[in-house]
Write an enzyme that holds these catalytic residues in place. Structure first.
Site, short mmCIF file in Angstrom:
data_model
loop_
_atom_site.label_atom_id
_atom_site.label_comp_id
_atom_site.label_asym_id
_atom_site.label_seq_id
_atom_site.Cartn_x
_atom_site.Cartn_y
_atom_site.Cartn_z
N GLU A 1 0.88 -1.21 0.02
CA GLU A 1 -0.02 -0.02 0.04
C GLU A 1 0.81 1.31 -0.24
O GLU A 1 0.49 2.18 -0.79
CB GLU A 1 -0.92 -0.14 1.09
CG GLU A 1 -1.93 -1.09 1.16
CD GLU A 1 -2.52 -1.22 -0.08
OE1 GLU A 1 -2.98 -0.22 -0.60
OE2 GLU A 1 -2.86 -2.25 -0.58
N TRP B 1 1.74 1.97 -3.45
CA TRP B 1 0.71 2.61 -4.42
C TRP B 1 0.98 3.89 -4.14
O TRP B 1 0.97 4.66 -5.15
CB TRP B 1 -0.78 2.03 -3.85
CG TRP B 1 -1.20 0.95 -4.59
CD1 TRP B 1 -1.29 -0.46 -4.12
CD2 TRP B 1 -1.60 0.63 -5.85
NE1 TRP B 1 -1.61 -1.30 -5.08
CE2 TRP B 1 -1.90 -0.64 -6.01
CE3 TRP B 1 -1.81 1.83 -7.00
CZ2 TRP B 1 -2.56 -1.16 -7.45
CZ3 TRP B 1 -2.19 1.26 -8.27
CH2 TRP B 1 -2.67 0.13 -8.51
N TRP C 1 -20.17 12.10 -20.96
CA TRP C 1 -20.42 11.95 -19.41
C TRP C 1 -22.07 12.43 -19.74
O TRP C 1 -22.41 13.21 -20.59
CB TRP C 1 -19.50 12.95 -18.52
CG TRP C 1 -18.24 12.38 -18.44
CD1 TRP C 1 -17.32 12.90 -19.27
CD2 TRP C 1 -17.67 11.35 -17.85
NE1 TRP C 1 -16.15 12.33 -18.90
CE2 TRP C 1 -16.48 11.36 -18.15
CE3 TRP C 1 -18.12 10.21 -17.03
CZ2 TRP C 1 -15.61 10.26 -17.50
CZ3 TRP C 1 -17.40 9.39 -16.49
CH2 TRP C 1 -16.04 9.56 -16.88
N ASN D 1 -10.78 2.97 2.46
CA ASN D 1 -10.57 2.79 1.06
C ASN D 1 -11.55 1.97 0.18
O ASN D 1 -11.89 2.50 -0.95
CB ASN D 1 -9.24 1.95 1.18
CG ASN D 1 -8.78 1.90 -0.47
OD1 ASN D 1 -8.51 2.78 -1.12
ND2 ASN D 1 -8.62 0.58 -0.74
N TRP E 1 -15.39 12.02 -13.70
CA TRP E 1 -14.45 11.53 -12.35
C TRP E 1 -13.95 12.86 -12.05
O TRP E 1 -13.69 12.82 -10.49
CB TRP E 1 -13.25 10.49 -12.76
CG TRP E 1 -12.24 10.96 -13.89
CD1 TRP E 1 -12.45 10.65 -15.23
CD2 TRP E 1 -11.13 11.75 -13.62
NE1 TRP E 1 -11.18 11.19 -15.92
CE2 TRP E 1 -10.59 11.78 -15.00
CE3 TRP E 1 -10.63 12.29 -12.38
CZ2 TRP E 1 -9.25 12.75 -15.04
CZ3 TRP E 1 -9.54 13.08 -12.69
CH2 TRP E 1 -8.90 13.23 -13.77
N TRP F 1 -8.79 8.18 -8.65
CA TRP F 1 -10.31 8.53 -9.37
C TRP F 1 -10.17 7.86 -10.64
O TRP F 1 -11.02 7.18 -11.17
CB TRP F 1 -10.33 9.97 -9.21
CG TRP F 1 -11.22 10.36 -8.14
CD1 TRP F 1 -10.63 10.66 -6.74
CD2 TRP F 1 -12.68 10.23 -7.98
NE1 TRP F 1 -11.73 10.90 -6.03
CE2 TRP F 1 -13.02 10.48 -6.66
CE3 TRP F 1 -13.77 9.65 -8.84
CZ2 TRP F 1 -14.52 10.46 -6.27
CZ3 TRP F 1 -15.07 9.61 -8.43
CH2 TRP F 1 -15.34 10.13 -6.97
C1 LIG Z 1 -11.24 7.63 -5.33
C2 LIG Z 1 -10.22 7.37 -4.14
C3 LIG Z 1 -9.66 8.52 -3.72
C4 LIG Z 1 -8.59 8.50 -2.95
N1 LIG Z 1 -8.06 9.60 -2.59
C5 LIG Z 1 -6.88 9.69 -1.69
C6 LIG Z 1 -6.17 10.90 -1.30
O1 LIG Z 1 -6.76 11.85 -1.62
N2 LIG Z 1 -5.03 10.58 -0.40
C7 LIG Z 1 -4.77 9.43 0.19
O2 LIG Z 1 -3.75 9.55 0.78
N3 LIG Z 1 -5.11 8.26 -0.44
C8 LIG Z 1 -6.23 8.45 -1.28
N4 LIG Z 1 -6.96 7.21 -1.73
C9 LIG Z 1 -6.27 5.94 -1.51
C10 LIG Z 1 -6.83 5.23 -0.11
O3 LIG Z 1 -8.09 5.31 0.09
C11 LIG Z 1 -6.07 5.82 1.12
O4 LIG Z 1 -4.69 6.03 1.08
C12 LIG Z 1 -6.38 5.03 2.51
O5 LIG Z 1 -7.76 4.69 2.51
C13 LIG Z 1 -6.06 5.79 3.70
O6 LIG Z 1 -6.33 4.87 4.63
P1 LIG Z 1 -5.12 4.32 5.70
O7 LIG Z 1 -4.08 5.25 5.95
O8 LIG Z 1 -5.73 3.75 6.65
O9 LIG Z 1 -4.40 3.33 4.59
P2 LIG Z 1 -3.59 2.07 4.85
O10 LIG Z 1 -4.33 0.96 4.47
O11 LIG Z 1 -3.16 1.90 6.15
O12 LIG Z 1 -2.35 2.18 3.89
C14 LIG Z 1 -1.17 2.74 4.59
C15 LIG Z 1 -0.92 4.13 3.46
O13 LIG Z 1 -0.40 3.59 2.25
C16 LIG Z 1 -1.02 4.57 1.18
N5 LIG Z 1 -2.11 3.93 0.60
C17 LIG Z 1 -3.17 3.09 0.58
N6 LIG Z 1 -3.78 2.82 -0.18
C18 LIG Z 1 -3.46 3.58 -1.20
C19 LIG Z 1 -3.89 3.84 -2.71
N7 LIG Z 1 -4.84 3.11 -3.17
N8 LIG Z 1 -3.24 4.82 -3.26
C20 LIG Z 1 -2.51 5.48 -2.88
N9 LIG Z 1 -1.62 5.44 -1.68
C21 LIG Z 1 -2.33 4.42 -0.75
C22 LIG Z 1 -1.70 5.79 2.08
O14 LIG Z 1 -0.52 6.70 2.12
C23 LIG Z 1 -1.77 5.19 3.56
O15 LIG Z 1 -1.86 6.09 4.61
C24 LIG Z 1 -8.04 7.28 -2.70
C25 LIG Z 1 -8.59 5.94 -2.90
C26 LIG Z 1 -9.74 6.00 -3.68
C27 LIG Z 1 -10.20 4.84 -4.23
#
Ligand SMILES: Cc1cc2nc3c(=O)[nH]c(=O)nc-3n(C[C@H](O)[C@H](O)[C@H](O)COP(=O)(O)OP(=O)(O)OC[C@H]3O[C@@H](n4cnc5c(N)ncnc54)[C@H](O)[C@@H]3O)c2cc1C
Length: 464
Positions: free
Chosen positions: A271, A274, A302, A336, A354, A377
């Protein structure tokens, strides 16, 4: 006395801060400055929830700096003009910062570097906010990766991320006057909608460490499955702290450096991967928030904006979508899996561009991130890199049945449905419309019809 300037941006921390470390090694007082730059061209203005976070994060950092004998200087204006003025005021002979990777940000930083060098100042930037520099990880033919798995494999084959740096034991700062944070009006007023945010989060380095210890203290055991369930606190919730650099990815990585090679640890690291991937995408595609990564989507038709207000307010009649949108509004964060489901609903069932959803998330998320938000997105929309195939349309009913089977998450955020049992996933099927779910809206669209409409629109784009 000569001093050094450390220009803080998305790195609001004292520990593992290479720019600060380099300045301290020179042995002079350090002017720590944060510039609220609303003037340099192209910078994306912060949304409401992120502005709230920034206020509290700066407040926390200011307190920390003072506790060590130093000070945080706050200035508003174009970064170049502010830094020039500060050099004159403090007699600084060096300016240091940690790198940022967005297009307009890089242009600002490059301009400041040239100016500083012309002035004979020492100017240097450092790697602090990404584990791997975007240009460091390249395909065999020398370009950026477009698919996550090989990108992350290449990262894991590169030298392991460095160890984090310690926080300084003391600071001394030159007397550079600071502006009044309250006068920046970063907090919401009339109405103040931030109560739920304040109840959920502790912005600042201390809050970030509390989260990390809470999460990683247990060795991330169970993460791989718990992260999928919105009704439990199964993920780290580090995202806003990482977004504002209150904690660095190196510090998070370090927590797991010696963890056993379990599936949970592997998934958690990926993650973080990502996040690296999204930033690499933004670095090579600075217009990621406004332009389709896959240009064929420029021809997508759209449908307009019907249903947008109901989506934003969490009144679509689909409990998972509504719970997610209300969680977002109340806490500035959304799980997420639910982000994926709410985004899919907007883009595919409502057929709304989007970019409209991305902007709403940008305004309402405390972790609104210039790379992660548009990249994800676009991933959901199908227009992005390594995107979910367009025909993958999340069904919010199937998703909540699978990941919130008992309905705990739905009940928490959609209290009108709290009295329902198994029907909570499909309240429109209740025969008695005057019962406990009265007042909850009927679905605003039919999932099957809108799914077919989306697939038709996609076919037209492909064939047109
Ligand atoms: C439509 C959409 C919009 C999103 N917008 C953002 C946003 O603006 N900012 C954001 O930080 N994340 C975003 N995410 C990714 C993800 O949802 C969040 O990072 C995550 O939910 C944060 O929760 P956590 O810190 O508990 O994640 P954890 O599961 O604990 O993951 C640890 C860290 O990994 C990174 N991470 C995890 N998943 C992703 C992912 N899919 N993409 C990129 N990095 C990731 C984050 O920095 C996160 O804090 C988005 C996802 C979607 C589907």
């Amino acid at each position: 006395m000569v001093s050094s300037i450390v220009w803080l941006r998305d790195d609001l921390r004292l520990a593992d801060n290479p720019a600060l470390d380099a300045a301290l090694q020179r042995g002079n007082p350090v002017c720590l400055v944060y510039v609220l730059d609303e003037e340099s061209p192209g910078l994306r203005p912060l949304g409401g929830a992120a502005s709230w976070w920034l206020h509290h994060s700066l407040e926390a950092l200011g307190r920390q700096a003072e506790a060590l004998g130093g000070a945080l200087t706050l200035r508003r204006g174009g970064a170049a003009a502010v830094l020039q003025a500060l050099v004159e005021e403090t007699g600084a002979d060096a300016v240091f910062w940690n790198r940022r990777y967005g297009g307009p940000e890089r242009a600002v930083d490059a301009g400041i570097k040239s100016w500083a060098e012309e002035q004979g100042l020492a100017a240097a930037s450092f790697q602090a906010n990404l584990l791997f520099e975007p240009w460091q990880i390249q395909t065999g033919s020398g370009g950026p990766y477009k698919v996550f798995s090989p990108f992350w494999r290449a990262c894991l084959e590169a030298p392991e991320p460095r160890k984090p740096l310690e926080a300084p034991p003391a600071l001394s700062s030159p007397g550079a006057g600071s502006e009044d944070l309250a006068a920046w009006h970063l907090l919401p007023r009339d109405p103040d909608w931030s109560g739920g945010l304040a109840a959920t989060w502790q912005p600042g380095e201390q809050g970030a460490w509390a989260r990390l210890e809470d999460f990683a203290g247990g060795g991330v055991e169970g993460y791989a499955s718990a992260r999928e369930r919105p009704g439990v606190e199964g993920s780290s919730r580090l995202s806003p702290h990482l977004r504002f650099g209150e904690i660095s990815p190196f510090q998070v990585w370090e927590e797991l450096r010696h963890a056993p090679e379990t599936e949970d640890a592997r998934v958690f690291r990926s993650e973080l991967g990502w996040r690296e991937f999204c930033w690499q995408l933004l670095y090579f595609n600075p217009q990621l928030a406004t332009r389709n990564y896959r240009p064929e989507f420029d021809g997508f038709s759209w449908a307009g904006r019907q249903g947008l207000a109901a989506w934003k307010r969490g009144r679509t009649g689909y409990p998972l979508v509504d719970a997610g949108m209300r969680q977002l509004w109340q806490t500035g964060w959304m799980h997420n899996r639910v982000r994926m489901a709410t985004a899919s609903f907007l883009v595919k069932n409502l057929l709304i561009d989007w970019r409209v959803g991305e902007s709403w998330f940008w305004d309402t998320l405390v972790d609104a991130d210039a790379a992660n938000n548009p990249a994800n997105w676009q991933w959901v929309a199908g227009s992005g890199a390594d995107a979910s195939p367009y025909f993958r349309i999340f069904n919010p009913v199937t998703q909540s049945r699978k990941f919130d089977a008992a309905g705990d998450y739905l009940r928490r955020y959609v209290p009108e449905l709290a009295g329902l049992g198994k029907q909570i996933h499909e309240p429109w099927k209740l025969a008695d419309k005057t019962g406990p779910a009265a007042g909850y809206p009927e679905p605003i669209v039919d999932l099957g019809d809108t799914r077919r409409r989306a697939l038709d629109a996609y076919d037209r784009m492909k064939n047109g």
